[in-house]
Design a protein around this motif. Structure first.
Motif, PDB file in Angstrom:
ATOM      1  N   ASP A 165       0.761  -1.154   0.011  1.00  0.00           N
ATOM      2  CA  ASP A 165       0.128  -0.075   0.068  1.00  0.00           C
ATOM      3  C   ASP A 165       0.871   1.243  -0.076  1.00  0.00           C
ATOM      4  OD1 ASP A 165       0.791   0.363   2.629  1.00  0.00           O
ATOM      5  OD2 ASP A 165      -0.787  -0.472   3.479  1.00  0.00           O
ATOM      6  N   GLU A 166       0.217   2.351   0.024  1.00  0.00           N
ATOM      7  CA  GLU A 166       0.956   3.862  -0.071  1.00  0.00           C
ATOM      8  C   GLU A 166       1.772   3.852   1.222  1.00  0.00           C
ATOM      9  OE1 GLU A 166       0.862   5.861  -2.730  1.00  0.00           O
ATOM     10  OE2 GLU A 166      -0.541   4.781  -3.648  1.00  0.00           O
ATOM     11  N   ASP A 167       1.321   3.583   2.539  1.00  0.00           N
ATOM     12  CA  ASP A 167       2.212   3.593   3.473  1.00  0.00           C
ATOM     13  C   ASP A 167       3.348   2.772   3.353  1.00  0.00           C
ATOM     14  OD1 ASP A 167       0.386   5.396   4.628  1.00  0.00           O
ATOM     15  OD2 ASP A 167      -0.478   4.016   5.833  1.00  0.00           O
ATOM     16  N   ALA A 168       3.348   1.829   2.918  1.00  0.00           N
ATOM     17  CA  ALA A 168       4.558   0.828   2.802  1.00  0.00           C
ATOM     18  C   ALA A 168       5.585   1.370   1.825  1.00  0.00           C
ATOM     19  CB  ALA A 168       4.181  -0.602   2.298  1.00  0.00           C
ATOM     20  N   ILE A 169       5.009   1.821   0.664  1.00  0.00           N
ATOM     21  CA  ILE A 169       5.974   2.432  -0.305  1.00  0.00           C
ATOM     22  C   ILE A 169       6.742   3.698   0.086  1.00  0.00           C
ATOM     23  CG2 ILE A 169       5.691   3.672  -2.470  1.00  0.00           C
ATOM     24  CD1 ILE A 169       3.602   1.668  -3.235  1.00  0.00           C
ATOM     25  N   LEU A 170       5.879   4.635   0.833  1.00  0.00           N
ATOM     26  CA  LEU A 170       6.480   5.825   1.397  1.00  0.00           C
ATOM     27  C   LEU A 170       7.692   5.286   2.444  1.00  0.00           C
ATOM     28  CD1 LEU A 170       6.881   8.820   1.391  1.00  0.00           C
ATOM     29  CD2 LEU A 170       5.040   8.803   3.204  1.00  0.00           C
ATOM     30  N   ASP A 171       7.489   4.360   3.336  1.00  0.00           N
ATOM     31  CA  ASP A 171       8.399   3.880   4.274  1.00  0.00           C
ATOM     32  C   ASP A 171       9.597   3.519   3.505  1.00  0.00           C
ATOM     33  OD1 ASP A 171       9.394   2.804   6.699  1.00  0.00           O
ATOM     34  OD2 ASP A 171       9.140   1.035   5.556  1.00  0.00           O
ATOM     35  N   ALA A 172       9.415   2.750   2.410  1.00  0.00           N
ATOM     36  CA  ALA A 172      10.532   2.204   1.506  1.00  0.00           C
ATOM     37  C   ALA A 172      11.429   3.225   0.989  1.00  0.00           C
ATOM     38  CB  ALA A 172      10.054   1.061   0.811  1.00  0.00           C
ATOM     39  N   MET A 173      10.633   4.238   0.494  1.00  0.00           N
ATOM     40  CA  MET A 173      11.104   5.278  -0.116  1.00  0.00           C
ATOM     41  C   MET A 173      12.108   6.096   0.753  1.00  0.00           C
ATOM     42  SD  MET A 173       8.141   6.892  -2.365  1.00  0.00           S
ATOM     43  CE  MET A 173       8.676   8.254  -3.207  1.00  0.00           C
TER      44      MET A 173
ATOM     45  N   VAL B 271      19.807   6.647  -1.907  1.00  0.00           N
ATOM     46  CA  VAL B 271      18.969   6.397  -3.181  1.00  0.00           C
ATOM     47  C   VAL B 271      17.630   6.906  -3.230  1.00  0.00           C
ATOM     48  CG1 VAL B 271      18.095   4.384  -4.820  1.00  0.00           C
ATOM     49  CG2 VAL B 271      20.508   4.250  -3.813  1.00  0.00           C
ATOM     50  N   ARG B 272      17.336   7.882  -4.078  1.00  0.00           N
ATOM     51  CA  ARG B 272      16.102   8.599  -4.282  1.00  0.00           C
ATOM     52  C   ARG B 272      15.472   7.721  -5.389  1.00  0.00           C
ATOM     53  NH1 ARG B 272      15.173  14.792  -5.482  1.00  0.00           N
ATOM     54  NH2 ARG B 272      15.011  14.264  -7.757  1.00  0.00           N
ATOM     55  N   ALA B 273      14.332   6.881  -4.878  1.00  0.00           N
ATOM     56  CA  ALA B 273      13.704   5.950  -5.726  1.00  0.00           C
ATOM     57  C   ALA B 273      12.210   6.623  -5.690  1.00  0.00           C
ATOM     58  CB  ALA B 273      13.572   4.498  -5.081  1.00  0.00           C
ATOM     59  N   GLU B 274      11.651   6.582  -6.721  1.00  0.00           N
ATOM     60  CA  GLU B 274      10.271   6.717  -7.152  1.00  0.00           C
ATOM     61  C   GLU B 274       9.428   5.476  -6.294  1.00  0.00           C
ATOM     62  OE1 GLU B 274       8.791   6.057 -11.202  1.00  0.00           O
ATOM     63  OE2 GLU B 274      10.839   6.538 -11.510  1.00  0.00           O
ATOM     64  N   GLY B 275       8.142   6.024  -6.144  1.00  0.00           N
ATOM     65  CA  GLY B 275       7.207   4.972  -5.506  1.00  0.00           C
ATOM     66  C   GLY B 275       7.249   3.534  -6.111  1.00  0.00           C
ATOM     67  N   ALA B 276       7.151   3.397  -7.427  1.00  0.00           N
ATOM     68  CA  ALA B 276       7.289   2.099  -8.115  1.00  0.00           C
ATOM     69  C   ALA B 276       8.700   1.450  -7.955  1.00  0.00           C
ATOM     70  CB  ALA B 276       6.966   2.306  -9.466  1.00  0.00           C
ATOM     71  N   GLY B 277       9.898   2.221  -7.900  1.00  0.00           N
ATOM     72  CA  GLY B 277      10.999   1.806  -7.969  1.00  0.00           C
ATOM     73  C   GLY B 277      11.308   1.245  -6.410  1.00  0.00           C
ATOM     74  N   ALA B 278      10.742   1.745  -5.378  1.00  0.00           N
ATOM     75  CA  ALA B 278      10.822   1.150  -3.960  1.00  0.00           C
ATOM     76  C   ALA B 278       9.719   0.208  -3.647  1.00  0.00           C
ATOM     77  CB  ALA B 278      10.382   2.417  -2.955  1.00  0.00           C
ATOM     78  N   ALA B 279       8.965  -0.336  -4.545  1.00  0.00           N
ATOM     79  CA  ALA B 279       7.891  -1.140  -4.298  1.00  0.00           C
ATOM     80  C   ALA B 279       8.554  -2.648  -3.808  1.00  0.00           C
ATOM     81  CB  ALA B 279       7.130  -1.394  -5.567  1.00  0.00           C
ATOM     82  N   SER B 280       9.697  -2.960  -4.291  1.00  0.00           N
ATOM     83  CA  SER B 280      10.358  -4.279  -4.000  1.00  0.00           C
ATOM     84  C   SER B 280      10.931  -4.445  -2.483  1.00  0.00           C
ATOM     85  CB  SER B 280      11.521  -4.643  -5.029  1.00  0.00           C
ATOM     86  OG  SER B 280      11.077  -4.582  -6.309  1.00  0.00           O
ATOM     87  N   TYR B 281      11.442  -3.269  -2.070  1.00  0.00           N
ATOM     88  CA  TYR B 281      11.751  -3.116  -0.697  1.00  0.00           C
ATOM     89  C   TYR B 281      10.745  -2.906  -0.013  1.00  0.00           C
ATOM     90  CZ  TYR B 281      15.244  -1.680   2.859  1.00  0.00           C
ATOM     91  OH  TYR B 281      15.879  -1.744   4.076  1.00  0.00           O
ATOM     92  N   ALA B 282       9.592  -2.233  -0.292  1.00  0.00           N
ATOM     93  CA  ALA B 282       8.378  -2.038   0.661  1.00  0.00           C
ATOM     94  C   ALA B 282       7.868  -3.644   0.816  1.00  0.00           C
ATOM     95  CB  ALA B 282       7.400  -1.441  -0.199  1.00  0.00           C
ATOM     96  N   ALA B 283       7.934  -4.492   0.085  1.00  0.00           N
ATOM     97  CA  ALA B 283       7.624  -5.700   0.383  1.00  0.00           C
ATOM     98  C   ALA B 283       8.406  -6.358   1.560  1.00  0.00           C
ATOM     99  CB  ALA B 283       7.583  -6.734  -0.757  1.00  0.00           C
ATOM    100  N   ILE B 284       9.676  -6.215   1.535  1.00  0.00           N
ATOM    101  CA  ILE B 284      10.603  -6.909   2.672  1.00  0.00           C
ATOM    102  C   ILE B 284      10.206  -5.999   3.932  1.00  0.00           C
ATOM    103  CG2 ILE B 284      12.765  -6.840   3.543  1.00  0.00           C
ATOM    104  CD1 ILE B 284      12.615  -8.860   1.470  1.00  0.00           C
ATOM    105  N   ARG B 285      10.172  -4.561   3.944  1.00  0.00           N
ATOM    106  CA  ARG B 285      10.040  -4.015   5.286  1.00  0.00           C
ATOM    107  C   ARG B 285       8.333  -3.934   5.785  1.00  0.00           C
ATOM    108  NH1 ARG B 285      13.600  -0.303   6.486  1.00  0.00           N
ATOM    109  NH2 ARG B 285      11.947   1.079   7.313  1.00  0.00           N
ATOM    110  N   ALA B 286       7.463  -4.277   4.828  1.00  0.00           N
ATOM    111  CA  ALA B 286       6.241  -4.545   5.360  1.00  0.00           C
ATOM    112  C   ALA B 286       6.221  -5.885   5.701  1.00  0.00           C
ATOM    113  CB  ALA B 286       5.091  -4.082   4.283  1.00  0.00           C
ATOM    114  N   GLY B 287       7.089  -6.608   5.805  1.00  0.00           N
ATOM    115  CA  GLY B 287       6.906  -8.333   6.258  1.00  0.00           C
ATOM    116  C   GLY B 287       6.180  -9.001   5.511  1.00  0.00           C
ATOM    117  N   LEU B 288       5.891  -8.939   4.197  1.00  0.00           N
ATOM    118  CA  LEU B 288       5.219  -9.726   3.076  1.00  0.00           C
ATOM    119  C   LEU B 288       6.050 -10.614   2.535  1.00  0.00           C
ATOM    120  CD1 LEU B 288       3.332  -6.873   1.281  1.00  0.00           C
ATOM    121  CD2 LEU B 288       2.376  -8.286   2.994  1.00  0.00           C
ATOM    122  N   VAL B 289       7.304 -10.422   2.626  1.00  0.00           N
ATOM    123  CA  VAL B 289       8.571 -11.255   2.101  1.00  0.00           C
ATOM    124  C   VAL B 289       9.459 -11.513   3.245  1.00  0.00           C
ATOM    125  CG1 VAL B 289      10.283 -12.130   0.494  1.00  0.00           C
ATOM    126  CG2 VAL B 289       7.945 -10.842  -0.172  1.00  0.00           C
ATOM    127  N   LYS B 290       9.832 -12.673   3.863  1.00  0.00           N
ATOM    128  CA  LYS B 290      10.912 -12.697   4.757  1.00  0.00           C
ATOM    129  C   LYS B 290      12.161 -12.668   4.206  1.00  0.00           C
ATOM    130  CE  LYS B 290       8.304 -16.089   8.023  1.00  0.00           C
ATOM    131  NZ  LYS B 290       8.436 -17.324   8.518  1.00  0.00           N
TER     132      LYS B 290
END
Length: 283
Positions: A228-236, A245-264
């Protein structure tokens, strides 16, 4: 895909893969001249065009990054390029496309309306429509991201990539199947896929996969998670603060999945930071 890599050699930047801790490997496509991985698929598609199509020129639709890539490489090849963007496209991306030498047309409320207009222009002016993700040559070009990441970090056991229309995901799946079939691939999509209004992740705000990417996904059956948007902003913020690294929202999505606990984070994992075309207000 090997042929795509050969075409792109020396024409597209071989971006860095950087390490953060024992498991994380970040592929920084933010370092491309246009700021995103889209350079790969766009150039491969242009180089694959027959001579008559090159002479007539091309048209495409884009939220910004694919359009900038088409504009940059078409200009370098001496081709006419028309890029149609939705009227609400991010202004920094519109100006980036224009600065690269394309004819810019702003039309419609979303990518669906913009795409219809681009197809109308293609028919009217006999231009070749270069699809941003539903194109075999585009998919092959995007797959070179994974090829480089696997070469730079051969111990990875998982690759995580953002998912919009699916060109990068499909290219990654094909590259992994050919070179490292034991590596898991996970796609990260935007929750609601753009149906919930304005988003920081406009680059992946696509309602459905393209037909060709869907065929690859059906065959390979990767896991796909949604952020979601909160996870994306957190990863950015985390990418900026941890790696500079200055990533756009789409660019940060992969890291957002890690930080949100969706992928171990339980094995060496490669993450594609797919783009960095964002202004400070997005943070």
């Amino acid at each position: 895909m090997v042929r795509a890599a050969q075409r792109l050699q020396g024409r597209v930047a071989r971006t860095r893969t950087v390490t953060d801790g024992p498991f994380l490997r970040f592929k920084l496509e933010t370092e491309q001249p246009t700021g995103a991985f889209k350079e790969r698929g766009a150039l491969n598609a242009l180089l694959a065009l027959p001579a008559a199509a090159r002479a007539a020129g091309v048209v495409t639709v884009s939220a910004g990054n694919h359009g900038a890539a088409i504009a940059r490489h078409a200009t370098a090849l001496g081709l006419r390029a028309v890029v149609v963007l939705p009227a609400n496209a991010a202004r920094n991306k519109v100006e980036r496309v224009r600065s690269m030498g394309a004819d810019v047309v702003e039309f419609g409320d979303d990518l669906i309306e913009a795409r219809k207009h681009a197809l109308d222009l293609a028919a009217k002016h006999r231009l070749t429509f270069v699809h941003p993700y539903d194109d075999a040559d585009v998919i092959a070009g995007q797959g070179t991201v994974a090829m480089e990441l696997l070469a730079a970090a051969p111990t990875v056991r998982r690759l995580i990539v953002p998912v919009g229309g699916g060109g990068l995901l499909a290219g990654t799946l094909l590259a992994v199947a050919a070179r490292a079939p034991n590596v898991e691939v996970i796609g990260v999509a935007l929750a609601g896929r753009g149906a919930n209004g304005p988003t920081r992740a406009d680059g992946i705000a696509v309602r459905a996969l393209g037909k060709l990417p869907q065929l690859v996904v059906d065959r390979c059956n990767p896991r796909i998670v949604e952020v979601d948007e909160d996870a994306i902003l957190d990863a950015m913020h985390a990418l900026r603060d941890r790696l500079g690294v200055r990533a756009e929202g789409a660019g940060a999505a992969s890291y957002a999945a890690i930080r949100a606990g969706l992928v171990k984070l339980d094995c060496p994992t490669g993450l594609v930071v797919s783009g960095g075309n964002v202004d400070a207000s997005a943070f």
